[in-house]
Scaffold this motif. Structure first.
Motif, PDB file in Angstrom:
ATOM      1  N   LEU A  13       0.631  -1.282  -0.464  1.00 53.71           N
ATOM      2  CA  LEU A  13       0.309   0.272  -0.380  1.00 53.71           C
ATOM      3  C   LEU A  13       0.960   1.227  -0.200  1.00 53.71           C
ATOM      4  O   LEU A  13       0.194   2.417  -0.541  1.00 53.71           O
ATOM      5  CB  LEU A  13      -0.477  -0.508   1.366  1.00 53.71           C
ATOM      6  N   ALA A  14       2.010   1.220   0.760  1.00 51.34           N
ATOM      7  CA  ALA A  14       3.099   2.074   0.342  1.00 51.34           C
ATOM      8  C   ALA A  14       3.623   2.764  -0.673  1.00 51.34           C
ATOM      9  O   ALA A  14       4.083   3.700  -1.514  1.00 51.34           O
ATOM     10  CB  ALA A  14       4.354   2.274   1.868  1.00 51.34           C
ATOM     11  N   ALA A  15       3.970   1.741  -1.061  1.00 52.46           N
ATOM     12  CA  ALA A  15       4.613   1.459  -2.444  1.00 52.46           C
ATOM     13  C   ALA A  15       3.604   1.892  -3.140  1.00 52.46           C
ATOM     14  O   ALA A  15       3.943   3.302  -4.535  1.00 52.46           O
ATOM     15  CB  ALA A  15       4.702  -0.103  -3.514  1.00 52.46           C
ATOM     16  N   GLN A  16       2.188   2.533  -3.439  1.00 55.43           N
ATOM     17  CA  GLN A  16       1.673   2.850  -4.029  1.00 55.43           C
ATOM     18  C   GLN A  16       1.409   4.154  -4.134  1.00 55.43           C
ATOM     19  O   GLN A  16       0.935   4.867  -4.657  1.00 55.43           O
ATOM     20  CB  GLN A  16      -0.165   2.622  -3.724  1.00 55.43           C
ATOM     21  N   LYS A  17       1.720   4.955  -2.998  1.00 55.38           N
ATOM     22  CA  LYS A  17       2.068   6.299  -2.920  1.00 55.38           C
ATOM     23  C   LYS A  17       3.386   6.674  -3.117  1.00 55.38           C
ATOM     24  O   LYS A  17       3.393   8.184  -3.434  1.00 55.38           O
ATOM     25  CB  LYS A  17       1.704   6.352  -1.342  1.00 55.38           C
ATOM     26  N   ARG A  18       4.040   5.939  -3.356  1.00 58.66           N
ATOM     27  CA  ARG A  18       6.097   6.047  -3.984  1.00 58.66           C
ATOM     28  C   ARG A  18       5.861   6.453  -5.894  1.00 58.66           C
ATOM     29  O   ARG A  18       6.125   6.727  -5.960  1.00 58.66           O
ATOM     30  CB  ARG A  18       6.512   4.554  -3.757  1.00 58.66           C
ATOM     31  N   ASN A  19       4.850   5.388  -6.371  1.00 55.01           N
ATOM     32  CA  ASN A  19       4.773   5.930  -7.734  1.00 55.01           C
ATOM     33  C   ASN A  19       6.186   4.783  -7.917  1.00 55.01           C
ATOM     34  O   ASN A  19       6.627   5.970  -8.917  1.00 55.01           O
ATOM     35  CB  ASN A  19       4.373   7.274  -8.245  1.00 55.01           C
ATOM     36  N   LEU A  20       6.064   4.285  -8.310  1.00 55.23           N
ATOM     37  CA  LEU A  20       7.603   3.850  -8.664  1.00 55.23           C
ATOM     38  C   LEU A  20       7.648   3.584 -10.239  1.00 55.23           C
ATOM     39  O   LEU A  20       6.738   3.276 -10.787  1.00 55.23           O
ATOM     40  CB  LEU A  20       7.808   2.284  -8.454  1.00 55.23           C
ATOM     41  N   LYS A  21       8.727   3.828 -10.643  1.00 56.91           N
ATOM     42  CA  LYS A  21       9.032   3.919 -11.491  1.00 56.91           C
ATOM     43  C   LYS A  21      10.351   2.873 -12.114  1.00 56.91           C
ATOM     44  O   LYS A  21      11.050   2.701 -11.486  1.00 56.91           O
ATOM     45  CB  LYS A  21       9.411   4.630 -12.547  1.00 56.91           C
ATOM     46  N   ILE A  22       9.705   1.801 -12.970  1.00 59.47           N
ATOM     47  CA  ILE A  22      10.761   0.855 -13.166  1.00 59.47           C
ATOM     48  C   ILE A  22      11.211   1.231 -14.863  1.00 59.47           C
ATOM     49  O   ILE A  22       9.871   0.718 -16.208  1.00 59.47           O
ATOM     50  CB  ILE A  22       9.949  -0.991 -13.008  1.00 59.47           C
ATOM     51  N   GLY A  23      12.188   0.793 -15.177  1.00 58.62           N
ATOM     52  CA  GLY A  23      12.539   0.890 -17.032  1.00 58.62           C
ATOM     53  C   GLY A  23      13.259  -0.756 -17.265  1.00 58.62           C
ATOM     54  O   GLY A  23      13.579  -0.723 -16.519  1.00 58.62           O
ATOM     55  N   VAL A  24      12.791  -0.209 -18.390  1.00 55.17           N
ATOM     56  CA  VAL A  24      13.688  -1.883 -19.485  1.00 55.17           C
ATOM     57  C   VAL A  24      13.383  -1.947 -20.558  1.00 55.17           C
ATOM     58  O   VAL A  24      13.373  -0.959 -21.604  1.00 55.17           O
ATOM     59  CB  VAL A  24      11.649  -3.049 -20.014  1.00 55.17           C
ATOM     60  N   ILE A  25      15.082  -2.029 -21.029  1.00 54.99           N
ATOM     61  CA  ILE A  25      15.694  -1.997 -22.325  1.00 54.99           C
ATOM     62  C   ILE A  25      16.018  -3.621 -22.853  1.00 54.99           C
ATOM     63  O   ILE A  25      16.498  -4.378 -21.765  1.00 54.99           O
ATOM     64  CB  ILE A  25      17.563  -1.653 -22.160  1.00 54.99           C
ATOM     65  N   LEU A  26      15.444  -4.176 -23.777  1.00 58.93           N
ATOM     66  CA  LEU A  26      15.107  -4.598 -24.540  1.00 58.93           C
ATOM     67  C   LEU A  26      16.527  -4.824 -25.184  1.00 58.93           C
ATOM     68  O   LEU A  26      15.938  -3.404 -26.260  1.00 58.93           O
ATOM     69  CB  LEU A  26      14.055  -5.555 -24.597  1.00 58.93           C
ATOM     70  N   PHE A  27      16.890  -5.282 -26.150  1.00 57.47           N
ATOM     71  CA  PHE A  27      18.072  -5.501 -27.839  1.00 57.47           C
ATOM     72  C   PHE A  27      16.126  -4.830 -28.310  1.00 57.47           C
ATOM     73  O   PHE A  27      15.278  -5.726 -28.534  1.00 57.47           O
ATOM     74  CB  PHE A  27      18.192  -6.805 -27.688  1.00 57.47           C
ATOM     75  N   ASP A  28      16.976  -4.501 -29.629  1.00 58.22           N
ATOM     76  CA  ASP A  28      15.931  -3.969 -30.892  1.00 58.22           C
ATOM     77  C   ASP A  28      17.154  -4.374 -32.016  1.00 58.22           C
ATOM     78  O   ASP A  28      17.636  -3.786 -32.480  1.00 58.22           O
ATOM     79  CB  ASP A  28      16.097  -2.641 -30.645  1.00 58.22           C
ATOM     80  N   ASN A  29      16.996  -5.679 -32.649  1.00 58.07           N
ATOM     81  CA  ASN A  29      17.958  -5.975 -33.399  1.00 58.07           C
ATOM     82  C   ASN A  29      17.261  -6.970 -34.846  1.00 58.07           C
ATOM     83  O   ASN A  29      17.667  -7.365 -35.537  1.00 58.07           O
ATOM     84  CB  ASN A  29      19.121  -6.600 -33.757  1.00 58.07           C
ATOM     85  N   GLY A  30      15.666  -6.777 -34.777  1.00 60.25           N
ATOM     86  CA  GLY A  30      15.224  -7.329 -36.120  1.00 60.25           C
ATOM     87  C   GLY A  30      14.859  -8.949 -35.186  1.00 60.25           C
ATOM     88  O   GLY A  30      13.972  -9.276 -36.057  1.00 60.25           O
ATOM     89  N   ASN A  31      14.905  -9.385 -34.247  1.00 58.26           N
ATOM     90  CA  ASN A  31      14.821 -10.817 -34.088  1.00 58.26           C
ATOM     91  C   ASN A  31      13.574 -10.590 -33.057  1.00 58.26           C
ATOM     92  O   ASN A  31      13.255  -9.987 -32.243  1.00 58.26           O
ATOM     93  CB  ASN A  31      16.171 -11.632 -32.821  1.00 58.26           C
ATOM     94  N   PRO A  32      12.295 -11.020 -33.677  1.00 57.78           N
ATOM     95  CA  PRO A  32      11.320 -11.469 -33.088  1.00 57.78           C
ATOM     96  C   PRO A  32      11.174 -12.068 -31.869  1.00 57.78           C
ATOM     97  O   PRO A  32       9.975 -11.775 -31.412  1.00 57.78           O
ATOM     98  CB  PRO A  32      10.613 -12.157 -34.596  1.00 57.78           C
ATOM     99  N   PHE A  33      12.154 -12.832 -31.322  1.00 55.36           N
ATOM    100  CA  PHE A  33      12.340 -13.305 -30.578  1.00 55.36           C
ATOM    101  C   PHE A  33      11.347 -12.540 -29.290  1.00 55.36           C
ATOM    102  O   PHE A  33      10.487 -13.255 -27.956  1.00 55.36           O
ATOM    103  CB  PHE A  33      13.350 -14.370 -30.006  1.00 55.36           C
ATOM    104  N   PHE A  34      12.185 -11.315 -29.298  1.00 55.61           N
ATOM    105  CA  PHE A  34      12.317 -10.151 -28.605  1.00 55.61           C
ATOM    106  C   PHE A  34      10.441  -9.443 -28.864  1.00 55.61           C
ATOM    107  O   PHE A  34      10.213  -9.201 -27.630  1.00 55.61           O
ATOM    108  CB  PHE A  34      12.805  -9.046 -28.431  1.00 55.61           C
ATOM    109  N   ASP A  35      10.228  -9.717 -28.967  1.00 56.69           N
ATOM    110  CA  ASP A  35       8.201  -9.673 -29.089  1.00 56.69           C
ATOM    111  C   ASP A  35       7.446  -9.905 -28.285  1.00 56.69           C
ATOM    112  O   ASP A  35       7.150  -9.329 -27.803  1.00 56.69           O
ATOM    113  CB  ASP A  35       8.384  -9.745 -30.830  1.00 56.69           C
ATOM    114  N   GLU A  36       8.448 -11.602 -28.215  1.00 58.43           N
ATOM    115  CA  GLU A  36       7.445 -12.185 -27.232  1.00 58.43           C
ATOM    116  C   GLU A  36       8.062 -11.853 -25.272  1.00 58.43           C
ATOM    117  O   GLU A  36       6.723 -11.851 -24.954  1.00 58.43           O
ATOM    118  CB  GLU A  36       7.886 -13.737 -27.229  1.00 58.43           C
TER     119      GLU A  36
END
Length: 338
Positions: free
Chosen positions: A54-77
């Motif tokens: 409940l306390a975390a809800q008030k913190r407005n947590l932010k998570i960043g995700v960095i994935l490879f982008d090289n045309g490999n459709p595996f990363f679409d999944e």
């Protein structure tokens, strides 16, 4: 049940300091943090999870995700797994942003810096296996910004955990499949993605080591990189077949499988055993058509969702993942079960 007040009294610090240590927020000296954590462990302290979430809800947590982008459709999944879990976390006021970059350490560093500037509390990363990326992960960890690696790991870093395949074992599995399927004497070629990516080099290490220890009937003639690019894979595979007319087996240890298979078809060779990775639509097509003999899969959706679950839990409750290495299932598919 132990309380924060009791831990603070035993540690000789304020309750606010204990709260910062247990909930991984704010700056506390490493010595003090270690003392608080040791006392909490000795007292078997368990946080009020519902209250912390409940306390975390008030913190407005932010998570960043960095994935490879090289045309490999595996990363679409993988991305589908990220998006599914991000929808769940939105109910806790946790926002998730996704950035895609290629096999480029400089681009990854820029993406990590951008996420931190935007206020990310933690980062999920498919890292290039590069000292600059390792140093950045260590820097962020020291600043209280945890990093979880997914799909591929990085050596000697302070990342919180890894989610993904045991790629060394996957490479060993490929060697075993090739031994079972190919016609001896087996003369093999390897088509891989990038030597900058640990999962690619780990697969090849497992493949080579298993051949050396168990399958002397397999001889590796050549290896080429394709950057997970279909066009590059086509050209490199075709060139390998021309240089080595006695080659009768191929191991695709990364992306670019479709381009490589198209090269085999263009060469007119019908005697080549092919072992690949994953089951993106084009790989599935080649498997169903009998071009690929077997492919080794690794649960991409889990690699998107589980890191978010682990990182949110850590940011919200201070609870570290139970395991440093969270391995997905090595799943062998042939034409009959794809």
């Amino acid at each position: 049940m132990a309380t924060i007040k009791e831990i603070a009294e035993l540690a000789g610090v304020s309750r606010g300091t204990v709260d910062r240590v247990l909930n991984n927020r704010g700056s506390v000296s490493p010595q003090t943090a270690r003392k608080v954590l040791d006392i909490a462990k000795a007292l078997r302290y368990r946080p009020n999870r519902a209250g912390i979430v409940l306390a975390a809800q008030k913190r407005n947590l932010k998570i960043g995700v960095i994935l490879f982008d090289n045309g490999n459709p595996f990363f679409d999944e993988v991305l589908q797994g990220v998006e599914s879990k991000a929808q769940e976390l939105a109910d806790y006021n946790c926002s998730v942003s996704v950035t895609r970059v290629g096999f480029d350490p400089a681009a990854q560093l820029a993406a990590m810096d951008s996420l931190v500037q935007d206020g990310a509390n933690g980062i999920i990363l498919t890292p290039c296996n590069d000292p600059l990326i390792r140093d950045k992960i260590n820097e962020l960890s020291a600043r209280g910004i945890p990093v979880i690696t997914t799909n591929t790991d990085i050596e000697n870093s302070d990342r919180l955990a890894y989610v993904g395949c045991d790629f060394y074992r996957s490479g060993e599995t490929a060697a075993g499949l090739m031994h079972l399927i190919a016609v001896p004497p087996i003369r093999a070629g390897i088509i891989t993605g990038s030597s900058r990516v640990l999962c690619h080099t780990d697969r090849i290490a497992g493949f080579r080591d298993r051949i050396r220890s168990h399958y002397p009937d397999i001889r590796i003639l050549d290896m080429k990189e394709n950057s997970d690019d279909e066009v590059e894979s086509y050209a490199n595979t075709l060139a390998m077949l021309k240089v080595h007319p006695d080659l009768n087996a191929l191991y695709f240890a990364a992306g670019g499988v479709y381009g490589g298979c198209r090269a085999v078809l263009a060469s007119g060779r019908t005697d080549i055993t092919i072992i690949s990775c994953d089951k993106v639509p084009t790989t599935r097509e080649m498997l169903l058509n009998g071009v690929i003999n077997a492919t080794i899969c690794q649960q991409p959706a889990v690699q998107g969702s589980l890191p978010l679950e682990l990182l949110f839990t850590y940011l919200a409750t201070g609870e570290k993942p139970a395991h440093e290495h969270n391995h997905t299932i090595i799943d062998i598919r042939i034409r009959e079960n794809v």
